[in-house]
Design a protein around this motif. Structure first.
Motif, mmCIF file in Angstrom:
data_model
loop_
_atom_site.group_PDB
_atom_site.id
_atom_site.type_symbol
_atom_site.label_atom_id
_atom_site.label_comp_id
_atom_site.label_asym_id
_atom_site.label_seq_id
_atom_site.Cartn_x
_atom_site.Cartn_y
_atom_site.Cartn_z
ATOM 1 N N ALA A 1 0.817 -1.206 0.000
ATOM 2 C CA ALA A 1 0.000 0.000 0.000
ATOM 3 C C ALA A 1 0.857 1.265 0.000
ATOM 4 O O ALA A 1 2.060 1.203 0.218
ATOM 5 C CB ALA A 1 -0.900 0.000 1.228
ATOM 6 N N THR A 2 0.232 2.343 -0.194
ATOM 7 C CA THR A 2 0.929 3.614 -0.115
ATOM 8 C C THR A 2 1.140 3.952 1.350
ATOM 9 O O THR A 2 0.200 3.887 2.146
ATOM 10 C CB THR A 2 0.068 4.729 -0.741
ATOM 11 O OG1 THR A 2 -0.493 4.236 -1.933
ATOM 12 C CG2 THR A 2 0.896 5.965 -0.992
ATOM 13 N N PRO A 3 2.356 4.250 1.706
ATOM 14 C CA PRO A 3 2.602 4.504 3.129
ATOM 15 C C PRO A 3 1.945 5.788 3.597
ATOM 16 O O PRO A 3 1.733 6.705 2.810
ATOM 17 C CB PRO A 3 4.113 4.589 3.206
ATOM 18 C CG PRO A 3 4.548 4.947 1.836
ATOM 19 C CD PRO A 3 3.568 4.345 0.895
ATOM 20 N N LEU A 4 1.604 5.810 4.846
ATOM 21 C CA LEU A 4 1.023 7.014 5.434
ATOM 22 C C LEU A 4 2.053 8.115 5.423
ATOM 23 O O LEU A 4 3.251 7.855 5.558
ATOM 24 C CB LEU A 4 0.607 6.733 6.875
ATOM 25 C CG LEU A 4 -0.486 5.681 7.066
ATOM 26 C CD1 LEU A 4 -0.596 5.336 8.544
ATOM 27 C CD2 LEU A 4 -1.798 6.224 6.515
ATOM 28 N N SER A 5 1.558 9.301 5.277
ATOM 29 C CA SER A 5 2.530 10.393 5.271
ATOM 30 C C SER A 5 3.079 10.581 6.672
ATOM 31 O O SER A 5 2.324 10.537 7.650
ATOM 32 C CB SER A 5 1.847 11.676 4.768
ATOM 33 O OG SER A 5 1.459 12.471 5.834
ATOM 34 N N GLY A 6 4.366 10.751 6.740
ATOM 35 C CA GLY A 6 5.014 10.939 8.043
ATOM 36 C C GLY A 6 5.409 9.653 8.696
ATOM 37 O O GLY A 6 6.039 9.655 9.751
ATOM 38 N N SER A 7 5.075 8.533 8.094
ATOM 39 C CA SER A 7 5.448 7.259 8.713
ATOM 40 C C SER A 7 6.891 6.927 8.390
ATOM 41 O O SER A 7 7.516 7.537 7.523
ATOM 42 C CB SER A 7 4.526 6.161 8.205
ATOM 43 O OG SER A 7 4.848 5.890 6.856
ATOM 44 N N ALA A 8 7.406 5.946 9.124
ATOM 45 C CA ALA A 8 8.784 5.521 8.916
ATOM 46 C C ALA A 8 8.964 4.967 7.514
ATOM 47 O O ALA A 8 9.977 5.191 6.864
ATOM 48 C CB ALA A 8 9.146 4.449 9.956
ATOM 49 N N ASP A 9 7.928 4.261 7.031
ATOM 50 C CA ASP A 9 8.006 3.682 5.688
ATOM 51 C C ASP A 9 8.239 4.762 4.642
ATOM 52 O O ASP A 9 9.122 4.666 3.787
ATOM 53 C CB ASP A 9 6.690 2.963 5.348
ATOM 54 C CG ASP A 9 6.504 1.724 6.196
ATOM 55 O OD1 ASP A 9 7.337 1.534 7.126
ATOM 56 O OD2 ASP A 9 5.550 0.963 5.953
ATOM 57 N N GLU A 10 7.450 5.816 4.758
ATOM 58 C CA GLU A 10 7.541 6.883 3.760
ATOM 59 C C GLU A 10 8.911 7.531 3.774
ATOM 60 O O GLU A 10 9.547 7.718 2.748
ATOM 61 C CB GLU A 10 6.456 7.929 4.031
ATOM 62 C CG GLU A 10 6.315 8.908 2.897
ATOM 63 C CD GLU A 10 5.568 10.173 3.320
ATOM 64 O OE1 GLU A 10 4.752 10.644 2.528
ATOM 65 O OE2 GLU A 10 5.828 10.665 4.438
ATOM 66 N N LEU A 11 9.365 7.789 5.011
ATOM 67 C CA LEU A 11 10.659 8.437 5.143
ATOM 68 C C LEU A 11 11.757 7.580 4.536
ATOM 69 O O LEU A 11 12.613 8.061 3.786
ATOM 70 C CB LEU A 11 10.938 8.687 6.641
ATOM 71 C CG LEU A 11 12.158 9.533 6.971
ATOM 72 C CD1 LEU A 11 12.045 10.909 6.333
ATOM 73 C CD2 LEU A 11 12.319 9.655 8.483
ATOM 74 N N ALA A 12 11.701 6.309 4.818
ATOM 75 C CA ALA A 12 12.735 5.413 4.318
ATOM 76 C C ALA A 12 12.728 5.373 2.796
ATOM 77 O O ALA A 12 13.773 5.474 2.153
ATOM 78 C CB ALA A 12 12.513 4.015 4.892
ATOM 79 N N VAL A 13 11.535 5.214 2.222
ATOM 80 C CA VAL A 13 11.442 5.130 0.763
ATOM 81 C C VAL A 13 11.895 6.440 0.132
ATOM 82 O O VAL A 13 12.601 6.440 -0.880
ATOM 83 C CB VAL A 13 10.006 4.767 0.344
ATOM 84 C CG1 VAL A 13 9.862 4.822 -1.173
ATOM 85 C CG2 VAL A 13 9.641 3.392 0.851
ATOM 86 N N ASP A 14 11.509 7.541 0.764
ATOM 87 C CA ASP A 14 11.924 8.839 0.239
ATOM 88 C C ASP A 14 13.434 8.973 0.232
ATOM 89 O O ASP A 14 14.040 9.426 -0.734
ATOM 90 C CB ASP A 14 11.311 9.960 1.080
ATOM 91 C CG ASP A 14 9.847 10.187 0.697
ATOM 92 O OD1 ASP A 14 9.416 9.552 -0.296
ATOM 93 O OD2 ASP A 14 9.156 10.950 1.399
#
Lengths: 966, 417
Positions: free
Chosen positions: B345-358
C-alpha cells in the motif's frame, strides 16, 4: 580501625595536581604512569590522582590502571593486617593511602553512575579478581582465619576497610549486571573462584547471600552454556569469546559446583529448587536442550558430593516415562556413538554410587525401569530406554560389587542406604517372575552382602521368607556366592535367624524352621550344594541351645516346636554324641524334649501322630547309649509321677466322685453331717441287698473326720486317652530300650518281644529308674522302697507288717498302668528284674491278703482288679525267671478257682521265691537256668496238684502241665 | 630493572626485524626472518606455542609499555614499507599462534594511537583492517567503540579528530562499522519470535554522531581508500584480495543502507539525547540521522575524483569497479521491503516507511546522476517496483510528468537537510 578519618584534601593542591596532568598529552601521561609504577616508594596521592586521570583520558591504559589499583588495595590490606599483627611497630593504613583509596573508590562509583552498563562488566571482573588476589595473598597471614571457618572468615574480611570497599564495588557492579545483562554476570566470579579457592569462598558466600536467586541461577546457566559449547560445538567453530583457552569441562564443572556448594550451605532449598527447575524447564527452546541439561547436571553432580544427595530424591520423583522417552529421543538425535552411551552409562553408575540419601529410591527406580511392563508413572516407556537402563543396571551392579568388596571397612552412604531396604529387595527377589530382574535383585543383595555385615541379615531374611523349593535354591546359590568373601557366614546367619526367631510372627517362624529343616534334609543328588548340608548341620550345632530353648517355648510357638524337634533329629542323626556336647547339654535337652513329650500328650496326640513320631524319633536318637538312656528315662518317668498334671494322663485319680446333692452341699459350703450320710448309705444298702442288716460301715478318710465319708476319686481323663497315653509312654521306652543297631522303624508299633531286641544295660538302668520314680512319687512310697529295698523275700507271715506300704504300691501301679508294661520289659533281664522284685513282692503281699480274706466260694470275675494283677504278677515272675516253669503258669486258671485256692497257690509261689532267691551276682547277660540249679519242684507242685484235684472238673486238662518229668 | 629488560628485548627484536625488512635482497635474510617471526610470540607477547602451558605472563603494565613502545617506534619509523611489514609481522592474523592475545594488544595499540594522534600507527592499522578477515576487524572496531563511545565520557572527540591525521583509517573504520551494524533487527523480528539483542545491530548515538561528523566535515573521506591508493596499499591489498571475507573498498553501500534504514530504529534508541561539541543543543537519534543522510548525499556528490581514479585503473587495476553496485542496491530494496510495515500500500505520510522510501529515492537519484550507481531508468523502475510508492519515488523512477496513482499531495521536501 587503623583507617584514619577522612583526610582534609587541600583544594589548592587538587587544582595544582589536575593542572600538572591536564597539561600533559596522553602519551606523556602514559610515560609518567609507567615510570611511577616502577618507581620505588609506596602510593602517593599524586600518583593515584594521575592514575585516575589516565583512566579517564586513555582507554588503552585502563587495564594497567586498574591493575595498579589492585596493588593499592593489596598494599592497604597488607598494612592493615600488619597493624593487627604487630600493633606497635606497624602504623596501619596511612592517611595518604586512605584518601587514595577513597579517591579510587569514588572514581569507580562515579564511572558506574555515569555509564553503569558499560563499566559494570569491566569493574565487575576487575573487583572480583582483585578480591581473589588479595584474599590469596593474605592466606598465609596469622590473623586471617583458616578458610574452613567460612563465617569467621567472612566477618573478618568485612571488617577490613579496603576489602569492604572492593566488595562494595563488586556488589554494585553485580547489581547493575543482574538488572541489565544477567547472562554474563557470574563468569568472573566462577573464574576467580576457580583460581583462588578456598581463600576466595567468603566472597562467594557473601555475594551469594546478597543475591541468592540470581547468583545460583546464573552460575548454573553460565556453566551450562560453556559446557554446551565445549561439548557440542566442533573445535573449529568454538567461539573464543566466552571460553578462555585453559578452560575445559572439568574446570567449569568444578568452579560451578564450588560456588553452588557454598551457596548450598546457606540456601539449600534455593539451590536445589533452581537445579530442579533447570531440569524441568531447560533454557532456550531448542529441541535437544533437555538432554543437554540433563547431561550437564549429571556431570555437575559427578564432581559434587554435596549437591547430589540433596537433590536425588527430587529428581527421582520428577522423572517419568514421558520425560525419559523424550530424553532418549533427544540423545539419539545428538547422534552419539556407542562410546558416548557407554560413557553416559558409566556416569550414571558413578552418580548412583556416590549418591547417599535417596540412593535406595534411585536404585529401585532404575530397577523399575528395566521392567518389561512398567507400571505407574513409568507406563508407556520406550523399549530403547528400557534397554539402555538394562545396560546401566548391569554396569551398576558390577560397580557396586567392586565397591562393596573394595570398601569393606569404609562407611559409604549408598550402602547404608540400600542396606536399610534389604528386606524389600529380598521380597522382590523371591516374588519377581522375570529372570533378568531376579538377577538384578539378586545382584543388589549380593552387593549388600559383600558390604559389611549384612550378609547374615539378608540370608536369614531370605531363609525366613522362602516358601518354595526354588526359593531355597536361591538361598543356596546366594550362600555359595557370598560364603567365599564372608568368613563364618553360615554361623552368623543361623545365629541371626535364631536370635530373631522369638520376635517373628508364628507364620514366619514356622517358615524359617521349615526351611532350615528342609535344608537339613536337602537331597544333594538333585541340587548340588557342595557339602552344604553337612556344613549346615555342623553349624546348627552351635545354635542347638537356641533350638532347645524353642522346644520349651511351647505355649507361644507350638508349631515351631515340632520343627525344632525335627531339626534336632537331623542334627543328632548325623552328629556323633561327642560333637553334640552332651556332657553339658544332655540335661537341658532332655528336659525340653520331655516337656515337649508331655505337652503332646496333654494336647491329645497319639502314637501315630507326626508330631509324636518325631518326638519319639529324637528321643530314641538321644538314648543311643545306656548313660543317656538312663537320664532320659529318669526324667521321663519322674515327670510322669511328680507332676500331678502329668500323672493324671495315665489315670491317677484326683477328682472326687460326687453325686449331685453332695456337689450342691459342698458348693453351699455346708458342713457334712456324718450321721445323715450314714443313714443315707444305710437306706441305700437296704434297698440294694436284703442280705445285710444292721450297721453298715462308712469308710472315713484318716485325718478327715467330720469332713465326710471317704470319697472315691476318679481320673478326669477319659479311659480311652488314658490307655493311649500309657501305650505311648511305654512304647517310647520300649523303643528307647532297643539295641542301638540301625534305625528303628517308627511306623511299626510292634517290637518283637524277645530278649535279644533289648539292651540289657538299658534295662538295668530302666529298673533303677522305675525304683527311683516310685520313690519320688510320694514320701510314703519312698520309705516302702528304700527301707525295704532288699530283694529278699521274707517269710510269708511277716508280710502283714508292711501291708499299708504294699497297698500304696499296689494302687500306684493301678494308677500308672504303664509301669506294668515297663516291668514286662524289664523282665527280659532277670538281674534288672531282681531289682524291681520288691514291687512284685508288695503286689503279691496285697494279693495274698485280699484272697485270704475273701470267703466267697465263687471265683473272682476276670474283670476284677485283683485277678488282673495276679495274672500279671504271675506272668512277670515267669518272664523274670523268679519262678520256673511250670509253676509260673498257675496264673492261667486263677479265674476258675476259689479265692482261697488262689491264696494257697500264691503262698506256694512266694515260698518258692523265698527259698530259691535269684543269684544277685549272676551276670545280667545270661539267663537264669533253673535246670542248672537243681531245684526240687515237687513239694511246690504238689500244692498245685491239690488245687487241680479240687477242681478237677474244670481243670483236669491242665494236670499234665504240672507233672514234673524226672 | 625488569622494565628495561623487557622493553630492551622488544626493541632489539624490532630492530632485527627492521634489518631484515629493509635489506630484502639479502640471501640470508629469508631464513632469519622466519626465525625472528617465530620468536615474536615468545619474546614480545610471552606466549608459548603450545597452548597447554599457555600462561599470559604480560602484566597489564607491561602491556601498556609494549603498546606505548610500539606506537613510538611506528611513529619514528620513516620508511613506510618497513613500518607496515613490522606491524604485519606482529599482528598478522594469518599466524594462528597467540592470535587472540595479539588481537587484544592490537586493539590497545590502536586505541592508544587514537588518543595520542599517531597517524603512522593508524595508517598501518587501516591497511591491516583492509587486508584482514572481517571478523578480526570487527573485533578491533568494537573494542575501539567500547573504549571511545561507551566507556569514555568525551572519547568521541578523540575519534572525531582522527579524520585530521588519518582519513584512510576513518574510511576503513566506517566500512567496518556499516558492515557490522546492519540495522536489521527491529520490532518486526520480535513479532516473529526470534529473540535478538535489540541494540546489537544498531550503532549507538555517539557513534552515529562521529559518523555524521566525519561525513559532513570531509565528504571525500569515503573515497580516500580509492583516491589515495599508493604503492604499498596496492601491493598488500592485491596480495590479500582473495581473502574470502574482507571489507569492501568504500563504505557507500553500508552508508546508503544506514540512511535508508534509520527510520526503523528501535524505540529505545530514539529517546536519549546527546550534546556534541559543535552543537550545543540536544540531538536525538533521528536528528543525527538526518545529518548523516545529508552528509551522505554530499558524499555522493563528491564522488567525481574517485570515479576518475577508478576509470584510470589506478585502483587495483580494475576500471570496472563499482562503488555502489546494482546488486547492492537490490539487496537494500529487499531489506527495505522486509522492514516496511505495509509493503504494497501507499505509506502514510510521516510514517517511517515513507521516510525510508523517500531517502532511498533521494540517494538513488543522486547516485544515478553522479554515475555512482550505474543503472538505466528502466532498470531502476523494475528495481523500485516492489517498494511502497511515495510521490518522490515516482518522480525519481518515472519523472515528474507521470500521473501517479497517488493522490495529489504536495511533496514535502525535507527542510532539515
Amino acid at each position: 580501625m587503623p583507617v584514619p578519618s577522612n583526610p582534609i584534601v587541600d583544594g589548592t593542591m587538587k587544582t595544582k595536581q589536575s593542572h600538572t596532568t591536564s597539561k600533559l598529552g596522553p602519551q606523556q601521561m602514559v610515560h609518567w604512569f609507567v615510570a611511577s609504577s616502577y618507581a620505588s616508594g609506596s602510593f602517593t596521592e599524586e600518583r593515584v590522582r594521575n592514575s585516575v586521570a589516565l583512566l579517564h583520558r586513555v582507554p588503552a591504559a585502563r587495564n594497567a590502571v586498574l591493575h595498579r589499583f589492585t596493588m593499592l588495595f593489596e598494599d592497604a590490606v597488607r598494612s592493615h593486617l600488619d597493624h593487627i599483627e604487630f600493633q606497635s611497630t606497624a602504623p596501619g593504613i596511612s592517611p595518604e593511602i586512605a584518601s587514595s583509596l577513597e579517591l579510587v573508590v569514588n572514581t569507580l562509583f562515579e564511572l558506574l553512575e555515569q555509564s553503569g552498563k558499560a563499566w559494570a562488566t569491566i569493574l565487575c571482573n576487575w573487583s572480583v579478581e582483585a578480591l581473589g588476589q588479595v584474599s590469596s595473598c593474605s592466606k598465609q597471614r596469622q590473623t586471617v582465619p583458616p578458610p574452613g571457618n567460612l563465617g569467621h572468615l567472612l566477618s573478618f574480611w568485612l571488617n577490613v576497610v579496603p576489602m569492604r570497599m572492593l566488595l562494595d564495588v563488586y556488589r554494585t557492579c553485580l547489581k547493575i549486571l543482574i538488572e541489565n545483562s544477567p547472562q554474563s554476570c557470574v563468569d568472573s566470579l566462577l573464574k576467580a573462584s576457580a583460581s583462588h579457592s578456598p581463600h576466595f569462598d567468603w566472597v562467594v558466600a557473601d555475594v551469594g547471600s546478597a543475591f541468592p536467586d540470581a547468583i545460583v541461577e546464573r552460575v548454573l546457566y553460565t556453566g551450562f552454556s560453556k559446557f554446551c559449547k565445549l561439548r557440542w560445538t566442533p573445535m573449529s567453530l568454538q567461539p573464543s569469546a566466552s571460553i578462555t583457552m585453559n578452560e575445559n569441562e572439568q574446570t567449569i564443572l568444578t568452579s560451578v559446583t564450588r560456588v553452588l556448594e557454598h551457596l548450598f550451605l546457606f540456601h539449600p532449598s534455593k539451590v536445589c529448587n533452581k537445579i530442579v527447575d533447570m531440569f524441568k524447564t531447560p533454557p532456550s527452546g531448542k529441541s535437544s536442550s533437555h538432554i543437554k541439561v540433563t547431561l550437564y547436571l549429571m556431570n555437575l553432580f559427578s564432581v559434587s558430593p554435596v549437591l547430589l544427595p540433596a537433590t536425588t530424591e527430587m529428581f527421582v520423583d520428577l522423572i517419568d516415562a514421558t520425560r525419559l522417552n523424550n530424553l532418549y529421543k533427544q540423545f539419539q538425535k545428538l547422534n552419539r556413538s556407542p562410546e558416548e552411551i557407554a560413557n553416559l552409562s558409566s556416569l550414571v553408575v558413578h552418580l548412583v554410587c556416590k549418591s547417599s540419601s535417596g540412593s535406595a529410591k534411585l536404585i529401585s527406580f532404575l530397577l523399575a525401569t528395566t521392567c518389561s511392563k512398567p507400571t505407574g508413572k513409568l507406563q508407556g516407556m520406550d523399549k530403547g530406554v528400557c534397554s539402555v537402563f538394562s545396560k546401566i543396571v548391569s554396569l551398576l551392579m558390577d560397580d557396586l560389587k567392586h565397591m562393596a568388596l573394595k570398601e569393606k571397612n569404609e562407611t559409604s552412604n549408598v550402602f547404608t542406604e540400600i542396606s536399610a531396604n534389604y528386606e524389600e529387595y529380598c521380597n522382590n527377589l523371591l516374588i519377581s517372575c522375570s529372570t533378568s530382574r531376579k538377577t538384578w535383585w539378586y545382584d543388589l543383595l549380593l552387593v549388600i552382602c559383600f558390604y559389611k555385615s549384612y550378609a547374615n541379615s539378608v540370608l536369614s531374611y531370605i531363609l525366613t521368607e522362602a516358601n518354595t523349593h526354588s526359593h531355597l535354591e536361591i538361598f543356596l546359590q546366594f550362600y555359595n556366592d557370598v560364603a567365599p568373601v564372608t568368613p563364618d557366614l553360615l554361623d552368623s546367619v543361623l545365629q541371626k535367624s535364631f536370635q530373631s526367631l522369638p520376635k517373628l510372627s508364628t507364620d514366619k517362624a514356622l517358615s524359617l524352621l521349615t526351611n532350615i529343616n528342609s535344608l537339613c534334609a536337602w537331597d544333594e543328588a538333585k541340587v548340588p550344594s557342595e557339602g552344604f548340608k553337612t556344613r549346615l548341620i555342623k553349624k546348627l550345632l552351635l545354635v542347638i541351645d537356641d533350638i532347645v530353648l524353642m522346644v520349651c517355648k511351647l505355649p507361644i510357638k507350638k508349631h515351631c516346636a515340632k520343627l525344632c524337634v525335627d531339626i534336632l533329629y537331623q542334627i543328632m542323626s548325623t552328629t556323633s554324641t561327642c560333637d553334640l556336647g552332651l556332657g553339658t547339654r544332655l540335661l537341658p535337652l532332655t528336659q525340653s524334649l520331655v516337656y515337649y513329650f508331655y505337652y503332646l500328650l496333654h494336647t491329645g496326640h497319639k502314637n501315630n501322630d507326626a508330631a509324636m513320631q518325631s518326638c519319639h524319633r529324637v528321643l530314641v536318637q538321644l538314648t543311643q547309649t545306656p548313660e543317656t538312656f538312663s537320664v532320659v528315662c529318669r526324667l521321663l518317668l519322674e515327670a510322669s509321677v511328680t507332676q500331678e498334671d502329668n500323672s493324671v494322663l495315665f489315670g491317677k485319680r484326683i477328682e472326687p466322685e460326687l453325686d449331685e446333692n453332695e456337689m450342691s452341699e459342698i458348693q453351699a459350703g455346708r458342713k457334712v453331717n456324718l450321721l445323715a450320710l450314714h443313714q443315707k448309705a444305710k437306706a441305700k444298702s437296704i434297698f440294694k441287698s436284703s442280705l445285710s442288716n444292721g450297721f453298715v460301715p462308712v469308710s472315713v478318710e484318716a485325718g478327715r473326720i467330720g469332713v465326710g465319708p471317704k470319697k472315691k476319686k476318679k481320673c478326669p481323663i477319659s479311659q480311652e486317652s488314658q490307655s493311649s497315653n500309657n501305650e505311648c509312654l511305654s512304647l517310647l521306652l520300649y523303643r528307647c530300650s532297643c539295641k542301638t543297631s540301625g534305625n528303628i522303624n517308627l511306623n511299626s508299633f510292634t517290637i518283637p518281644d524277645v530278649r535279644q531286641t533289648f539292651d540289657s544295660d538299658k534295662l538295668l538302668h530302666l529298673a533303677d529308674c522305675i525304683i527311683s520314680t516310685i520313690t519320688v512319687s510320694s514320701p510314703q512310697l519312698a520309705t516302702t522302697i528304700t527301707l525295704d529295698g532288699d530283694t529278699e523275700w521274707p517269710s510269708c507271715n511277716t508280710r502283714k507288717l508292711t501291708i499299708e506300704r504294699d497297698l500304696q504300691i499296689f494302687y500306684f501301679l493301678d494308677e500308672h498302668p504303664f509301669v506294668w508294661q515297663l516291668l514286662f520289659l524289664i523282665a527280659h533281664n532277670h538281674c534288672a528284674f531282681n531289682k524291681v522284685s520288691s514291687i512284685i513282692r508288695s503286689c503279691m503281699s496285697v494279693l495274698l491278703s485280699h484272697y485270704e480274706s475273701d470267703r466267697y466260694q465263687t471265683p473272682l470275675p476276670e474283670t476284677s482288679l485283683h485277678y488282673q494283677v495276679a495274672t500279671k504278677v504271675m506272668q512277670l515272675l515267669g518272664k523274670g525267671k523268679l519262678v520256673p516253669e511250670p509253676l509260673c503258669f498257675v496264673g492261667q486258671f486263677f479265674h476258675q478257682i476259689s479265692p482261697f485256692e488262689v491264696s494257697v497257690l500264691l503262698t506256694t509261689v512266694w515260698n518258692f521265691i523265698k527259698e530259691h532267691p535269684s543269684d544277685a551276682e549272676q551276670s545280667s547277660e545270661n539267663q537264669r537256668e533253673f535246670k542248672l540249679e537243681n531245684i526240687n519242684l515237687q513239694p511246690f507242685l504238689t500244692v498245685v496238684h491239690h488245687v487241680l484235684h479240687a477242681n478237677i472238673t474244670n481243670l483236669g486238662y491242665l494236670f499234665s502241665t504240672y507233672m514234673v518229668t524226672k | 630493572m625488569n622494565q628495561r629488560k623487557y622493553t630492551n628485548s622488544v626493541q632489539e627484536l624490532i630492530r632485527n626485524l627492521e634489518g631484515v625488512f629493509s635489506n630484502q635482497g639479502n640471501a640470508s635474510a629469508s631464513y632469519s626472518k622466519e626465525a625472528l617471526i617465530s620468536r615474536i610470540d615468545d619474546v614480545i607477547f610471552k606466549q608459548r606455542g603450545d597452548w597447554i602451558s599457555s600462561q599470559q605472563t604480560l602484566t597489564p603494565l607491561e602491556e601498556l609499555e609494549l603498546t606505548d613502545e610500539l606506537g613510538l617506534y611506528l611513529q619514528e619509523q620513516k620508511h613506510e614499507y618497513v613500518r607496515y611489514r613490522i606491524f604485519e609481522a606482529l599482528f598478522s592474523m594469518a599466524r594462528e599462534t597467540a592470535l587472540e592475545y595479539r588481537r587484544d594488544i592490537l586493539s590497545k595499540l590502536v586505541s592508544l594511537a587514537i588518543v595520542s594522534k599517531s597517524s603512522a600507527t593508524l595508517e598501518c592499522a587501516a591497511l591491516w583492517m583492509k587486508s584482514t578477515e572481517k571478523s578480526h576487524v570487527v573485533h578491533l572496531v568494537l573494542s575501539l567503540v567500547t573504549d571511545y563511545c561507551v566507556l569514555q565520557q568525551n572519547g568521541a572527540s578523540d575519534l572525531k579528530a582522527c579524520i585530521d591525521f588519518s582519513p584512510r583509517f576513518c574510511c576503513i573504520f566506517l566500512i567496518a562499522l556499516t558492515s557490522h551494524y546492519t540495522m536489521m533487527s527491529s520490532e518486526k523480528c520480535k513479532e516473529v519470535g526470534i529473540i535478538v539483542d535489540d541494540l546489537k545491530d544498531w550503532p549507538c548515538l555517539r557513534l552515529l554522531d562521529i559518523v555524521q561528523h566525519w561525513l559532513l566535515k570531509d565528504p571525500a573521506i569515503c573515497y580516500c581508500t580509492a583516491t589515495q591508493m599508493d604503492k604499498l596499499w596496492r601491493t598488500v591489498i592485491k596480495a590479500t584480495h582473495s581473502l574470502p571475507d574482507s571489507l569492501s573498498l568504500t563504505p557507500l553501500d553500508g552508508l546508503a543502507s544506514w540512511c535508508v534504514k534509520t527510520p526503523f530504529a528501535p524505540m529505545s534508541l530514539l529517546a536519549p539525547v546527546i550534546t556534541t561539541e559543535e552543537c550545543a543543543e540536544n540531538l536525538t537519534y533521528s536528528d543525527l540521522h538526518s545529518r548523516m543522510h545529508y552528509g551522505f548525499l554530499k558524499v555522493l556528490l563528491a564522488s567525481k575524483p574517485a570515479l576518475k581514479a577508478i576509470a584510470k585503473g589506478s585502483v587495483l587495476g580494475n576500471p570496472d569497479l563499482q562503488l555502489w553496485s546494482k546488486q547492492q542496491a537490490h539487496a537494500l530494496v529487499g531489506d527495505l521491503m522486509s522492514l516496511c510495515n505495509h509493503s504494497d500500500a501507499t505509506p502514510l505520510s510521516g510514517s517511517a516507511d515513507e521516510l525510508a522510501v523517500d531517502r532511498f529515492s533521494q540517494i538513488s537519484q543522486i547516485a544515478m546522476s553522479m554515475r555512482v550507481l550505474n543503472c538505466t531508468k528502466d532498470q531502476f523502475q523494475s528495481l523500485s517496483d516492489p517498494l511502497p510508492k511515495t510521490r518522490l519515488l515516482e518522480i525519481v523512477a518515472y519523472g515528474p510528468n507521470r500521473r501517479s496513482s497517488i493522490d495529489e499531495t504536495p511533496m514535502e521536501i525535507s527542510t532539515n537537510y
